[in-house]
Motif scaffolding. Sequence first.
Motif, mmCIF file in Angstrom:
data_model
loop_
_atom_site.group_PDB
_atom_site.id
_atom_site.type_symbol
_atom_site.label_atom_id
_atom_site.label_comp_id
_atom_site.label_asym_id
_atom_site.label_seq_id
_atom_site.Cartn_x
_atom_site.Cartn_y
_atom_site.Cartn_z
ATOM 1 N N GLU A 78 7.589 21.415 -26.373
ATOM 2 C CA GLU A 78 9.037 21.295 -26.157
ATOM 3 C C GLU A 78 9.362 21.499 -24.669
ATOM 4 O O GLU A 78 9.388 22.625 -24.181
ATOM 5 C CB GLU A 78 9.784 22.324 -27.030
ATOM 6 C CG GLU A 78 11.289 22.320 -26.843
ATOM 7 C CD GLU A 78 11.914 20.924 -26.800
ATOM 8 O OE1 GLU A 78 11.708 20.146 -27.735
ATOM 9 O OE2 GLU A 78 12.597 20.615 -25.804
ATOM 10 N N VAL A 79 9.588 20.391 -23.963
ATOM 11 C CA VAL A 79 9.873 20.475 -22.522
ATOM 12 C C VAL A 79 11.223 19.838 -22.177
ATOM 13 O O VAL A 79 11.465 19.456 -21.041
ATOM 14 C CB VAL A 79 8.738 19.844 -21.674
ATOM 15 C CG1 VAL A 79 7.494 20.722 -21.704
ATOM 16 C CG2 VAL A 79 8.410 18.425 -22.138
ATOM 17 N N GLY A 80 12.090 19.753 -23.195
ATOM 18 C CA GLY A 80 13.452 19.262 -22.931
ATOM 19 C C GLY A 80 13.529 17.783 -22.647
ATOM 20 O O GLY A 80 14.470 17.332 -21.989
ATOM 21 N N ASP A 142 13.150 18.916 -18.658
ATOM 22 C CA ASP A 142 13.435 20.173 -17.958
ATOM 23 C C ASP A 142 12.187 20.554 -17.149
ATOM 24 O O ASP A 142 11.180 20.993 -17.715
ATOM 25 C CB ASP A 142 13.763 21.259 -18.985
ATOM 26 C CG ASP A 142 14.144 22.577 -18.319
ATOM 27 O OD1 ASP A 142 13.796 22.772 -17.133
ATOM 28 O OD2 ASP A 142 14.783 23.410 -18.996
ATOM 29 N N ARG A 144 11.309 23.048 -15.359
ATOM 30 C CA ARG A 144 10.789 24.420 -15.476
ATOM 31 C C ARG A 144 9.972 24.585 -16.751
ATOM 32 O O ARG A 144 8.960 25.278 -16.771
ATOM 33 C CB ARG A 144 11.948 25.426 -15.417
ATOM 34 C CG ARG A 144 12.555 25.472 -14.024
ATOM 35 C CD ARG A 144 13.666 26.476 -13.902
ATOM 36 N NE ARG A 144 14.106 26.517 -12.508
ATOM 37 C CZ ARG A 144 15.128 27.224 -12.069
ATOM 38 N NH1 ARG A 144 15.844 27.959 -12.911
ATOM 39 N NH2 ARG A 144 15.451 27.208 -10.794
ATOM 40 N N ARG A 145 10.406 23.933 -17.802
ATOM 41 C CA ARG A 145 9.605 23.974 -19.043
ATOM 42 C C ARG A 145 8.289 23.227 -18.849
ATOM 43 O O ARG A 145 7.255 23.624 -19.377
ATOM 44 C CB ARG A 145 10.389 23.348 -20.192
ATOM 45 C CG ARG A 145 11.544 24.225 -20.652
ATOM 46 C CD ARG A 145 12.246 23.555 -21.823
ATOM 47 N NE ARG A 145 13.437 24.299 -22.185
ATOM 48 C CZ ARG A 145 13.702 24.791 -23.396
ATOM 49 N NH1 ARG A 145 12.843 24.579 -24.376
ATOM 50 N NH2 ARG A 145 14.794 25.455 -23.632
ATOM 51 N N ALA A 148 5.950 25.460 -16.892
ATOM 52 C CA ALA A 148 5.428 26.556 -17.730
ATOM 53 C C ALA A 148 4.350 26.028 -18.673
ATOM 54 O O ALA A 148 3.285 26.653 -18.841
ATOM 55 C CB ALA A 148 6.569 27.204 -18.505
ATOM 56 N N ALA A 149 4.601 24.859 -19.274
ATOM 57 C CA ALA A 149 3.625 24.291 -20.223
ATOM 58 C C ALA A 149 2.334 23.907 -19.500
ATOM 59 O O ALA A 149 1.230 24.127 -20.016
ATOM 60 C CB ALA A 149 4.229 23.074 -20.922
ATOM 61 N N ARG A 230 21.625 19.844 -20.589
ATOM 62 C CA ARG A 230 20.453 20.107 -21.442
ATOM 63 C C ARG A 230 20.931 20.548 -22.829
ATOM 64 O O ARG A 230 22.029 21.091 -22.978
ATOM 65 C CB ARG A 230 19.609 21.218 -20.842
ATOM 66 C CG ARG A 230 19.241 20.988 -19.387
ATOM 67 C CD ARG A 230 17.755 21.077 -19.180
ATOM 68 N NE ARG A 230 17.454 21.273 -17.767
ATOM 69 C CZ ARG A 230 17.204 20.272 -16.915
ATOM 70 N NH1 ARG A 230 17.212 19.027 -17.338
ATOM 71 N NH2 ARG A 230 16.942 20.530 -15.646
ATOM 72 N N ASP A 232 19.984 23.109 -24.411
ATOM 73 C CA ASP A 232 20.105 24.566 -24.537
ATOM 74 C C ASP A 232 21.350 25.126 -23.828
ATOM 75 O O ASP A 232 21.509 26.342 -23.718
ATOM 76 C CB ASP A 232 18.844 25.261 -23.993
ATOM 77 C CG ASP A 232 18.635 25.003 -22.497
ATOM 78 O OD1 ASP A 232 19.523 24.405 -21.849
ATOM 79 O OD2 ASP A 232 17.578 25.410 -21.966
#
Length: 342
Positions: A78-80, A142, A144-145, A148-149, A230, A232
């Motif tokens: 899940e990276v948006g 996204d 930032r996602r 992180a991934a 987004r 979220d």
Amino acid sequence: MRVAVQGAGIIGLSIAWRALSAGLDVTVHDDNPARGASNVAAGMLAPVAEAYFGEADLLRLSLASAARWPEFAAGLGEVGYRDDGTLLVGRTGDDLRELARLFQLYADWRLPAEKVDPRALEPALTPRLRGGLLTPGDHQVDPRRVLAALRERVPVSATPPGKVDVTVVATGAWTGQPRGSAIGLPGGGAVVGLPVRPVHGEVLRLRGEPSIRHVVRGYIDGKYVYIVPRKDGEVVVGATTAERGFSTRVTAEGVRDLLDTAIEVLPELADYELVEARAGLRPGTPDNAPLIGRLDPRTIVSTGHYRHGVLLAPITAEVVTSLLLDREPSVDLAPFAPGRFS
Ligand SMILES: Cc1cc2nc3c(=O)[nH]c(=O)nc-3n(C[C@H](O)[C@H](O)[C@H](O)COP(=O)(O)OP(=O)(O)OC[C@H]3O[C@@H](n4cnc5c(N)ncnc54)[C@H](O)[C@@H]3O)c2cc1C
């Protein structure tokens, strides 16, 4: 084969992920990982809305990368990734003339774009808009996602590499700039002579309950702003462009201009919480296209992605992995040769 990737931005991490998947022994080296331009970027994947006069080679690369994004995102979880499309909107006569000029360019290049009434698609936009274009193939993610991934999938070290067979230089705006960092790479990590420069850009992050689905790019009274909603609740508003060396100072004027123009386009933003104001350094090149290719038998360069590094991450990772494996890349890299300016 042992590979050291220098630079843990979206470009270096994506290359490392793909190269690891291809069976290579790869480590990324960076003493301040994932804190460069990729951490600031809005995450628009917009080959059409970003297409510009004279940049046909970059457009081809961008379209190839956009086509790879759904699979790339699926591999990261899940990276948006969001495929609602992008709206370009204008208010004054001059704004509409600029949209008409872009529409003609898209038509000449047979890119998917249509004239629309922006408020029919997004009723929350200001009623003062007088025209719009929809580019349905321009999506978002996204960053930032994504970072992180990727960091979960790739080994990142803050110390210099030992003996390696090949080094991949992915140091973004710092390429060509000895950073004198603790990482102690040869020459401070610089590849001297590559014409990469930092291009300052400010973005804001707001939080609320966005009622829009599309990315909105506003051409308002000669000013330009984009609004990226987004799922979220985060809304990214950007971006200024300035030549200020390596400063990442955020200016009051930049923030004021972005907020004024964004609220003009989408009035509900006035009630949102302002969470963050940041500046990042886009790795700019003389022709706005990246430098991707072999510098010598043991050095591959992958930098200078300027405004498009998030969009171009999948294709860049793919072609650099091909170079590492001594295979023919899926796209012609001649227009992106690192030595093309010398
Ligand atoms: C405000 C703003 C908005 C943007 N919006 C978008 C967008 O919507 N869509 C899009 O596609 N692109 C966008 N971009 C562009 C995108 O962010 C960049 O093209 C992309 O992040 C470049 O990635 P990179 O990995 O090359 O660089 P960076 O993310 O800057 O990473 C470079 C890394 O190299 C490291 N490094 C530097 N020197 C050394 C050294 N000597 N040794 C080891 N490591 C070193 C740094 O610490 C850093 O982590 C935006 C950029 C900005 C500034």
